[in-house]
Design a protein around this motif. Structure first.
Motif, PDB file in Angstrom:
ATOM      1  N   ILE A 183      -9.507  53.135 -29.321  1.00 35.80           N
ATOM      2  CA  ILE A 183      -8.753  52.188 -29.823  1.00 35.80           C
ATOM      3  C   ILE A 183      -7.359  52.910 -30.410  1.00 35.80           C
ATOM      4  O   ILE A 183      -7.385  53.815 -31.134  1.00 35.80           O
ATOM      5  N   ILE A 184      -6.017  52.302 -29.998  1.00 46.92           N
ATOM      6  CA  ILE A 184      -4.782  52.867 -30.203  1.00 46.92           C
ATOM      7  C   ILE A 184      -3.915  51.932 -30.523  1.00 46.92           C
ATOM      8  O   ILE A 184      -3.976  50.526 -30.147  1.00 46.92           O
ATOM      9  N   GLU A 185      -2.777  52.213 -31.308  1.00 46.66           N
ATOM     10  CA  GLU A 185      -1.697  51.353 -31.376  1.00 46.66           C
ATOM     11  C   GLU A 185      -0.666  51.381 -30.150  1.00 46.66           C
ATOM     12  O   GLU A 185      -0.550  52.630 -29.434  1.00 46.66           O
ATOM     13  N   LYS A 186       0.056  50.357 -30.168  1.00 49.36           N
ATOM     14  CA  LYS A 186       0.809  50.359 -28.859  1.00 49.36           C
ATOM     15  C   LYS A 186       2.047  51.525 -28.889  1.00 49.36           C
ATOM     16  O   LYS A 186       2.246  51.736 -30.027  1.00 49.36           O
ATOM     17  N   ARG A 187       2.345  51.936 -27.794  1.00 47.04           N
ATOM     18  CA  ARG A 187       3.237  52.879 -27.869  1.00 47.04           C
ATOM     19  C   ARG A 187       2.781  54.527 -27.948  1.00 47.04           C
ATOM     20  O   ARG A 187       3.317  55.453 -27.635  1.00 47.04           O
ATOM     21  N   GLN A 188       1.418  54.404 -28.459  1.00 46.73           N
ATOM     22  CA  GLN A 188       0.567  55.488 -28.333  1.00 46.73           C
ATOM     23  C   GLN A 188       0.325  56.118 -26.893  1.00 46.73           C
ATOM     24  O   GLN A 188       0.574  55.417 -26.118  1.00 46.73           O
ATOM     25  N   SER A 189      -0.103  57.325 -27.149  1.00 44.04           N
ATOM     26  CA  SER A 189      -0.764  57.898 -25.732  1.00 44.04           C
ATOM     27  C   SER A 189      -2.176  57.882 -25.887  1.00 44.04           C
ATOM     28  O   SER A 189      -2.875  58.052 -26.646  1.00 44.04           O
ATOM     29  N   VAL A 190      -2.709  57.981 -24.478  1.00 50.26           N
ATOM     30  CA  VAL A 190      -4.313  58.007 -24.531  1.00 50.26           C
ATOM     31  C   VAL A 190      -4.728  58.825 -23.152  1.00 50.26           C
ATOM     32  O   VAL A 190      -3.850  58.625 -22.178  1.00 50.26           O
ATOM     33  N   ALA A 191      -5.725  59.230 -23.212  1.00 51.55           N
ATOM     34  CA  ALA A 191      -6.150  59.972 -21.964  1.00 51.55           C
ATOM     35  C   ALA A 191      -7.669  59.946 -21.731  1.00 51.55           C
ATOM     36  O   ALA A 191      -8.500  59.900 -22.799  1.00 51.55           O
ATOM     37  N   PHE A 192      -8.184  59.580 -20.336  1.00 52.58           N
ATOM     38  CA  PHE A 192      -9.484  59.349 -20.133  1.00 52.58           C
ATOM     39  C   PHE A 192      -9.899  60.518 -19.068  1.00 52.58           C
ATOM     40  O   PHE A 192      -9.234  60.838 -18.333  1.00 52.58           O
ATOM     41  N   TRP A 193     -11.125  60.926 -19.201  1.00 58.12           N
ATOM     42  CA  TRP A 193     -11.910  61.936 -18.444  1.00 58.12           C
ATOM     43  C   TRP A 193     -12.826  61.546 -17.487  1.00 58.12           C
ATOM     44  O   TRP A 193     -13.643  60.654 -18.139  1.00 58.12           O
ATOM     45  N   CYS A 194     -12.883  61.984 -16.387  1.00 56.47           N
ATOM     46  CA  CYS A 194     -13.888  61.562 -15.165  1.00 56.47           C
ATOM     47  C   CYS A 194     -14.464  62.615 -14.815  1.00 56.47           C
ATOM     48  O   CYS A 194     -13.783  63.763 -14.377  1.00 56.47           O
ATOM     49  N   ASN A 195     -15.931  63.108 -14.872  1.00 58.64           N
ATOM     50  CA  ASN A 195     -16.567  63.944 -14.068  1.00 58.64           C
ATOM     51  C   ASN A 195     -17.490  63.401 -12.893  1.00 58.64           C
ATOM     52  O   ASN A 195     -18.249  62.573 -13.197  1.00 58.64           O
ATOM     53  N   PRO A 196     -16.957  63.452 -11.670  1.00 52.26           N
ATOM     54  CA  PRO A 196     -17.678  62.437 -10.450  1.00 52.26           C
ATOM     55  C   PRO A 196     -19.238  63.195 -10.271  1.00 52.26           C
ATOM     56  O   PRO A 196     -19.406  64.537 -10.912  1.00 52.26           O
ATOM     57  N   ILE A 197     -19.629  62.532  -9.499  1.00 51.36           N
ATOM     58  CA  ILE A 197     -21.158  63.309  -8.947  1.00 51.36           C
ATOM     59  C   ILE A 197     -20.786  64.288  -8.098  1.00 51.36           C
ATOM     60  O   ILE A 197     -19.833  64.614  -7.434  1.00 51.36           O
ATOM     61  N   SER A 198     -21.569  65.590  -8.290  1.00 50.20           N
ATOM     62  CA  SER A 198     -21.216  66.780  -7.910  1.00 50.20           C
ATOM     63  C   SER A 198     -21.364  66.652  -6.177  1.00 50.20           C
ATOM     64  O   SER A 198     -22.227  66.088  -5.457  1.00 50.20           O
ATOM     65  N   GLY A 199     -20.223  67.137  -5.494  1.00 50.42           N
ATOM     66  CA  GLY A 199     -20.168  67.144  -4.153  1.00 50.42           C
ATOM     67  C   GLY A 199     -19.307  65.914  -3.596  1.00 50.42           C
ATOM     68  O   GLY A 199     -18.929  65.987  -2.388  1.00 50.42           O
ATOM     69  N   HIS A 200     -18.832  65.301  -4.469  1.00 52.76           N
ATOM     70  CA  HIS A 200     -18.459  63.815  -4.100  1.00 52.76           C
ATOM     71  C   HIS A 200     -16.937  64.181  -3.882  1.00 52.76           C
ATOM     72  O   HIS A 200     -16.357  64.619  -4.921  1.00 52.76           O
TER      73      HIS A 200
END
Lengths: 115, 115
Positions: free
Chosen positions: A12-29
């Motif tokens: 949950i963030i306020e508008k104009r703030q920054s955010v980052a999401f992280w993803c780790n895929p299935i090994s070898g994909h």
């Protein structure tokens, strides 16, 4: 076999703030996808990577969204600055080779709320 | 670019009964794939069944089968012997081999299974 991992699960963030999401895929994909799923709609592709190169980012709002996959494994999606309409679930998916030849496997998603 | 339409926002079925979810699509490409994905509440999206457009035989996966009508551009999903665990959002999707090659989703159908 471990599935696609994403973090955080909620943000949950306020508008104009920054955010980052992280993803780790299935090994070898080699292929990794980021989707945006707004409430009541199906997912929409934002960006597709093949290893660490971008295959398709035609639907990524590049003035505020960016994504990278530096070593061809993990990926980060960033929004800066966030707007109210960015509230959505952000899904990461991966496949062994580019779909549709190979099945896309989805992560649990990150639910973003922008206030 | 392809489009996918799911005309049933919500459906319900009694446990052990059969239900059919509708989907129509449109694409100018001759080589494409069709999918049904299941998204349970707060859980990740999983592939239910896929159909290659060049195959005339309808795909089947255990209790799930499709009715692929290529000329009518229709791709319905039949769930037999419905179980409580089948309750979820179901998304129909289309991906072309060539052209935009994005996986394009419909808006989804919410399936409720009544005991």
């Amino acid at each position: 076999e471990a599935g696609v991992a994403q973090s955080p699960r909620y943000k949950i963030i306020e508008k104009r703030q920054s955010v980052a999401f992280w993803c780790n895929p299935i090994s070898g994909h080699a292929t990794l996808y980021w989707y945006q799923q707004i409430l009541g709609q199906g997912p929409k592709l934002l960006i597709q990577f093949q290893n660490n190169g971008v295959v398709d980012d035609s639907q990524l709002p590049k003035d505020r969204f960016s994504a990278e996959r530096l070593k061809g494994v993990d990926s980060t999606l960033k929004i800066q600055p966030a707007k109210l309409e960015d509230s959505a679930v952000y899904l990461c998916a991966s496949s062994l080779a580019p779909a549709p030849r190979d099945t896309q496997y989805f992560g649990p998603g990150t639910r973003l709320t922008v206030l | 670019a392809q489009t996918v339409t799911q005309s049933q926002p919500e459906m319900s079925v009694q446990e052990a009964e059969t239900v059919t979810l509708s989907c129509t699509y449109d694409t100018s490409e001759s080589d494409y794939y069709l999918f049904w994905y299941k998204q349970p509440p707060s859980r990740q999206m999983i592939l239910v069944i896929r159909q290659e457009a060049y195959k005339q035989q309808n795909a089947t996966e255990n209790r799930f089968s499709v009715n692929f009508q290529k000329a009518a551009k229709s791709f319905s999903l039949k769930i037999s012997d419905s179980q409580l665990g089948d309750a979820a959002m179901y998304f129909c999707a289309c991906q072309t081999q060539g052209g935009s090659e994005k996986l394009v989703f419909g808006k989804g159908t919410k399936l409720t299974v009544n005991p």
